[in-house]
Motif scaffolding. Structure first.
Motif, PDB file in Angstrom:
ATOM      1  N   LEU A  23       0.797  -1.225   0.000  1.00  0.00           N
ATOM      2  CA  LEU A  23       0.000   0.000   0.000  1.00  0.00           C
ATOM      3  C   LEU A  23       0.833   1.280   0.000  1.00  0.00           C
ATOM      4  N   VAL A  24       2.052   1.196   0.544  1.00  0.00           N
ATOM      5  CA  VAL A  24       2.836   2.428   0.718  1.00  0.00           C
ATOM      6  C   VAL A  24       4.205   2.349   0.059  1.00  0.00           C
ATOM      7  N   PHE A  25       5.046   1.436   0.562  1.00  0.00           N
ATOM      8  CA  PHE A  25       6.463   1.463   0.187  1.00  0.00           C
ATOM      9  C   PHE A  25       6.704   1.116  -1.273  1.00  0.00           C
ATOM     10  N   ARG A  27       4.677   1.682  -3.791  1.00  0.00           N
ATOM     11  CA  ARG A  27       4.295   2.861  -4.570  1.00  0.00           C
ATOM     12  C   ARG A  27       5.385   3.937  -4.512  1.00  0.00           C
ATOM     13  N   GLN A  28       5.971   4.111  -3.332  1.00  0.00           N
ATOM     14  CA  GLN A  28       7.042   5.091  -3.200  1.00  0.00           C
ATOM     15  C   GLN A  28       8.250   4.698  -4.044  1.00  0.00           C
ATOM     16  N   ARG A  29       8.584   3.428  -4.062  1.00  0.00           N
ATOM     17  CA  ARG A  29       9.732   2.978  -4.860  1.00  0.00           C
ATOM     18  C   ARG A  29       9.459   3.168  -6.355  1.00  0.00           C
ATOM     19  N   ARG A  30       8.218   2.863  -6.763  1.00  0.00           N
ATOM     20  CA  ARG A  30       7.893   3.025  -8.190  1.00  0.00           C
ATOM     21  C   ARG A  30       7.936   4.500  -8.603  1.00  0.00           C
ATOM     22  N   ALA A  31       7.436   5.374  -7.735  1.00  0.00           N
ATOM     23  CA  ALA A  31       7.485   6.809  -8.039  1.00  0.00           C
ATOM     24  C   ALA A  31       8.930   7.294  -8.114  1.00  0.00           C
ATOM     25  N   SER A  32       9.757   6.808  -7.178  1.00  0.00           N
ATOM     26  CA  SER A  32      11.171   7.189  -7.190  1.00  0.00           C
ATOM     27  C   SER A  32      11.856   6.681  -8.451  1.00  0.00           C
ATOM     28  N   ALA A  33      11.501   5.459  -8.888  1.00  0.00           N
ATOM     29  CA  ALA A  33      12.090   4.895 -10.107  1.00  0.00           C
ATOM     30  C   ALA A  33      11.679   5.695 -11.335  1.00  0.00           C
ATOM     31  N   ARG A  34      10.401   6.103 -11.401  1.00  0.00           N
ATOM     32  CA  ARG A  34       9.951   6.897 -12.560  1.00  0.00           C
ATOM     33  C   ARG A  34      10.701   8.228 -12.651  1.00  0.00           C
ATOM     34  N   LEU A  35      10.895   8.899 -11.515  1.00  0.00           N
ATOM     35  CA  LEU A  35      11.615  10.173 -11.510  1.00  0.00           C
ATOM     36  C   LEU A  35      13.059   9.980 -11.939  1.00  0.00           C
ATOM     37  N   ALA A  36      13.699   8.933 -11.400  1.00  0.00           N
ATOM     38  CA  ALA A  36      15.098   8.686 -11.727  1.00  0.00           C
ATOM     39  C   ALA A  36      15.267   8.350 -13.201  1.00  0.00           C
ATOM     40  N   LEU A  37      14.346   7.548 -13.755  1.00  0.00           N
ATOM     41  CA  LEU A  37      14.432   7.169 -15.164  1.00  0.00           C
ATOM     42  C   LEU A  37      14.135   8.368 -16.064  1.00  0.00           C
ATOM     43  N   ALA A  38      13.197   9.200 -15.632  1.00  0.00           N
ATOM     44  CA  ALA A  38      12.907  10.394 -16.430  1.00  0.00           C
ATOM     45  C   ALA A  38      14.124  11.313 -16.497  1.00  0.00           C
ATOM     46  N   GLU A  39      14.793  11.474 -15.364  1.00  0.00           N
ATOM     47  CA  GLU A  39      16.005  12.308 -15.353  1.00  0.00           C
ATOM     48  C   GLU A  39      17.106  11.669 -16.197  1.00  0.00           C
ATOM     49  N   PHE A  40      17.237  10.338 -16.092  1.00  0.00           N
ATOM     50  CA  PHE A  40      18.245   9.632 -16.884  1.00  0.00           C
ATOM     51  C   PHE A  40      17.967   9.799 -18.371  1.00  0.00           C
ATOM     52  N   ASP A  41      16.691   9.659 -18.760  1.00  0.00           N
ATOM     53  CA  ASP A  41      16.328   9.765 -20.180  1.00  0.00           C
ATOM     54  C   ASP A  41      16.579  11.179 -20.717  1.00  0.00           C
ATOM     55  N   SER A  42      16.438  12.170 -19.847  1.00  0.00           N
ATOM     56  CA  SER A  42      16.684  13.553 -20.298  1.00  0.00           C
ATOM     57  C   SER A  42      18.139  13.803 -20.652  1.00  0.00           C
ATOM     58  N   HIS A  43      19.036  12.965 -20.119  1.00  0.00           N
ATOM     59  CA  HIS A  43      20.466  13.105 -20.419  1.00  0.00           C
ATOM     60  C   HIS A  43      20.936  12.158 -21.518  1.00  0.00           C
ATOM     61  N   GLN A  44      20.020  11.359 -22.074  1.00  0.00           N
ATOM     62  CA  GLN A  44      20.433  10.387 -23.087  1.00  0.00           C
ATOM     63  C   GLN A  44      21.116  11.017 -24.308  1.00  0.00           C
ATOM     64  N   PRO A  45      20.650  12.170 -24.840  1.00  0.00           N
ATOM     65  CA  PRO A  45      21.362  12.746 -26.000  1.00  0.00           C
ATOM     66  C   PRO A  45      22.840  13.004 -25.719  1.00  0.00           C
ATOM     67  N   ASP A  46      23.164  13.423 -24.495  1.00  0.00           N
ATOM     68  CA  ASP A  46      24.567  13.657 -24.141  1.00  0.00           C
ATOM     69  C   ASP A  46      25.330  12.344 -24.004  1.00  0.00           C
ATOM     70  N   LEU A  47      24.617  11.311 -23.467  1.00  0.00           N
ATOM     71  CA  LEU A  47      25.287  10.026 -23.224  1.00  0.00           C
ATOM     72  C   LEU A  47      25.521   9.246 -24.507  1.00  0.00           C
ATOM     73  N   GLN A  48      24.664   9.404 -25.491  1.00  0.00           N
ATOM     74  CA  GLN A  48      24.793   8.611 -26.719  1.00  0.00           C
ATOM     75  C   GLN A  48      26.080   8.900 -27.462  1.00  0.00           C
ATOM     76  N   GLY A  49      26.593  10.098 -27.267  1.00  0.00           N
ATOM     77  CA  GLY A  49      27.853  10.408 -27.943  1.00  0.00           C
ATOM     78  C   GLY A  49      29.044   9.743 -27.302  1.00  0.00           C
ATOM     79  N   ARG A  50      28.926   9.389 -26.029  1.00  0.00           N
ATOM     80  CA  ARG A  50      30.069   8.808 -25.305  1.00  0.00           C
ATOM     81  C   ARG A  50      29.918   7.298 -25.084  1.00  0.00           C
ATOM     82  N   PHE A  51      28.695   6.799 -25.086  1.00  0.00           N
ATOM     83  CA  PHE A  51      28.478   5.373 -24.813  1.00  0.00           C
ATOM     84  C   PHE A  51      27.609   4.770 -25.912  1.00  0.00           C
TER      85      PHE A  51
END
Length: 299
Positions: A23-25, A27-51
């Motif tokens: 009921l709680v934890f 959901r919190q982990r999934r929300a944290s994962a979505r935020l982290a992945l969204a931030e990671f995806d926003s940096h993908q154009p920069d990362l594609q040139g190096r990796f």
């Protein structure tokens, strides 16, 4: 040690953790994962040139797994809840394992036999408090029954049901009579007790009603009952003499005896088993580490 109570406490603790996680934890982990992945995806154009794309995908996957992983205290509580619950339900309402600690039921059960006890034949009972809530059946003469020892309910005993409510049981000169009908006895070869290194007289006893089983008697032991408790409940229902004992079984109680008649502390000594002390009906030997040939059902 009340293992049923320990299991119940574990079910409650792990169940609370499991519900809180769902009921709680989680959901919190999934929300944290979505935020982290969204931030990671926003940096993908920069990362594609190096990796390479493969490295980016594996890094993204590891990030998601890290954010979704349960903390250690949930992993060792909520994760075990389904297993502990299954064991608790199985042990409380279906079957319960026991190990035979003494020779009072020889020759039917030997020291070291691991047995299973049917928990529903005699009705459904609430775990821990052992209160019957659903009537399904009653113990019958000849059943091998596990029950809580009336003088110390923390101990589990196993004996054979000889008398049901209303029966008059007479054990005189090492012979049983129930309601005026004598049991039948067929002599068998003497039985060697390997624990005591001694022989006992061996008989097949047929109770009134048709149940047959083996019993042992020691020829050098007297027929009278020595050392019976003078104060057990319904003591006035029993009469003792030099030949043995006669008891009228009160309502809601059972008269039980061990098959090793001269080496069993049973209803002759400490009285009747009340219905609320019943645990269940023994029906199979599932293991004996010293003799695998013992495995199987018994009569």
């Amino acid at each position: 040690m009340n293992f049923a109570l320990i299991l119940f406490v574990l079910v409650v603790i792990t169940g609370i953790a499991w519900i809180a996680d769902k009921l709680v934890f989680e959901r919190q982990r999934r929300a944290s994962a979505r935020l982290a992945l969204a931030e990671f995806d926003s940096h993908q154009p920069d990362l594609q040139g190096r990796f390479g794309s493969g490295d980016i995908d594996s890094t993204r996957k590891r990030l998601a797994e890290e954010k979704l992983r349960q903390p250690w205290w949930l992993e060792y509580s909520a994760s075990f809840f389904p297993v502990i619950l299954a064991v608790f339900v199985l042990r409380s309402f279906v079957v319960e394992p026991f190990k035979i600690p003494s020779g009072s039921m020889i020759p039917t059960l030997l020291i070291g036999d691991f047995i299973l006890v049917n928990k529903y034949d005699y009705g459904i009972r609430l775990p821990v408090v052992n209160k019957k809530v659903i009537e399904l059946g009653e113990p019958q003469r000849g059943d091998v029954m596990v029950f809580r020892y009336p003088k110390d309910p923390s101990l589990d005993y196993i004996k054979r049901v000889i008398g049901v409510p209303g029966d008059e049981v007479q054990y005189s000169n090492k012979h049983l009579t129930v309601n005026g009908k004598p049991a039948d006895y067929t002599p068998l070869p003497d039985y060697l007790d390997e624990e005591r290194l001694s022989y006992s007289k061996h008989f097949r006893e047929k109770l009134p009603g048709g149940v047959e089983h083996g019993i042992l008697n020691d020829a050098d032991r007297p027929a009278f009952v020595a050392g019976a408790d003078p104060d057990f409940p319904f003591r006035e229902n029993c009469t003792y003499n030099q030949q043995g004992v006669t008891c009228k079984v009160p309502a809601g109680h059972y008269f039980v005896m061990g098959d090793n008649r001269d080496n069993s502390l049973d209803s002759r000594y400490w009285g009747f088993v009340p219905d609320e002390n019943i645990v269940g009906k023994a029906f199979v030997i599932w293991m004996n580490l010293g003799n695998f040939g013992r495995v199987g059902t018994f009569k």
